[in-house]
Design an enzyme around this catalytic site. Structure first.
Site, mmCIF file in Angstrom:
data_model
loop_
_atom_site.group_PDB
_atom_site.id
_atom_site.type_symbol
_atom_site.label_atom_id
_atom_site.label_comp_id
_atom_site.label_asym_id
_atom_site.label_seq_id
_atom_site.Cartn_x
_atom_site.Cartn_y
_atom_site.Cartn_z
ATOM 1 N N THR A 262 0.822 -1.228 0.000
ATOM 2 C CA THR A 262 0.000 0.000 0.000
ATOM 3 C C THR A 262 0.849 1.269 0.000
ATOM 4 O OG1 THR A 262 -0.001 0.145 2.411
ATOM 5 C CG2 THR A 262 -1.738 -1.208 1.398
ATOM 6 N N ASP B 163 17.235 1.372 -1.648
ATOM 7 C CA ASP B 163 16.609 1.295 -0.322
ATOM 8 C C ASP B 163 17.635 1.734 0.727
ATOM 9 O OD1 ASP B 163 14.165 -0.653 1.150
ATOM 10 O OD2 ASP B 163 15.850 0.132 2.310
#
Ligand code: PRP
Ligand code: URA
Length: 209
Positions: free
Chosen positions: A108, A200
């Site tokens: 999400t 990341d």
């Protein structure tokens, strides 16, 4: 509307290039992030107030400046924000530190809060929220929401790399929060990663994948 400050000092920009480079190993990545955090701390504290005091030098009395106003608080967003904390503390060793634990749900992209521990006098401090990446802005907004819910009013945000989407989202949600970045990149990809970014940040800091 609050300020967006791009810290374009040549030393910051030079080090950021090697932070981005995928060939940079974990040790060097961590050291470079630490160094850039120190340099950015110099920029972010440029406008903190000063007051004059008198001191006695060996030869005369001098009127000289010391930092005045609110004490500082540093709020790293776990986990990647920890990679910048020590670099900022090098310049601001008396600051207290509050931790906000958030991770971004990979599906999400919404932030999930899992930990929060703040100095007891956090409302009285001028706060710097620290996170290398401002992508969708969800994590930054959630961290600032958590601070404001606890009565904090003076908050700045510090990121290495920001996406335009994240800057816009934070400015809309928190128009009083100045944002300091080393670079504004092009956009987000379909997975919410900053392009070109650095990948990341947490994984590169801690060697996880
Ligand atoms: C990264 C980064 C920010 C967040 C940015 O953390 O350090 O906190 O993503 O993304 P956003 O602006 O879209 O919210 P991550 O969730 O990967 O957690 P980690 O620091 O524990 O690796
Ligand atoms: N979090 C990261 O660590 N990197 C990105 O590019 C986006 C979010």
């Amino acid at each position: 509307m609050a300020k967006l400050v791009v810290c374009d000092h040549p030393l910051i920009q030079h080090k950021l290039t090697f932070i981005r480079d995928m060939r940079t190993n974990t040790k060097d990545f961590r050291e470079l992030v630490d160094e850039v955090a120190t340099l950015m701390a110099y920029e972010i504290t440029r406008d903190i107030p000063l007051e004059s005091i008198k001191v006695q030098t060996p030869v005369a009395e001098a009127e000289s400046k010391v930092i005045s106003g609110r004490m500082l608080g540093l709020i790293p967003i776990l986990r990647a924000g920890l990679g910048m904390l020590d670099g900022v503390l090098k310049l601001l060793p008396a600051a207290k530190v509050g931790h906000v634990g958030l991770f971004r749900d990979p599906q999400t992209l919404q932030p999930v809060e899992y930990y929060i521990k703040l100095p007891t006098d956090v409302q009285e401090r001028e706060l710097i929220v620290i996170d290398p990446m401002l992508a969708t802005g969800g994590s930054a907004i959630a961290a600032i929401d958590a601070l404001k819910k606890r009565g904090c009013t003076q908050i700045k945000m510090m990121n290495l790399i920001a996406a335009p989407e994240g800057i816009k989202a934070v400015q809309e949600a928190h128009p009083d929060v100045d944002i300091y970045v080393a670079a504004v990149d092009e956009c987000l990809n379909d997975h919410g990663y900053i392009i070109p970014g650095l990948g990341d940040a947490g994984d590169r800091l801690y060697g996880t994948k």
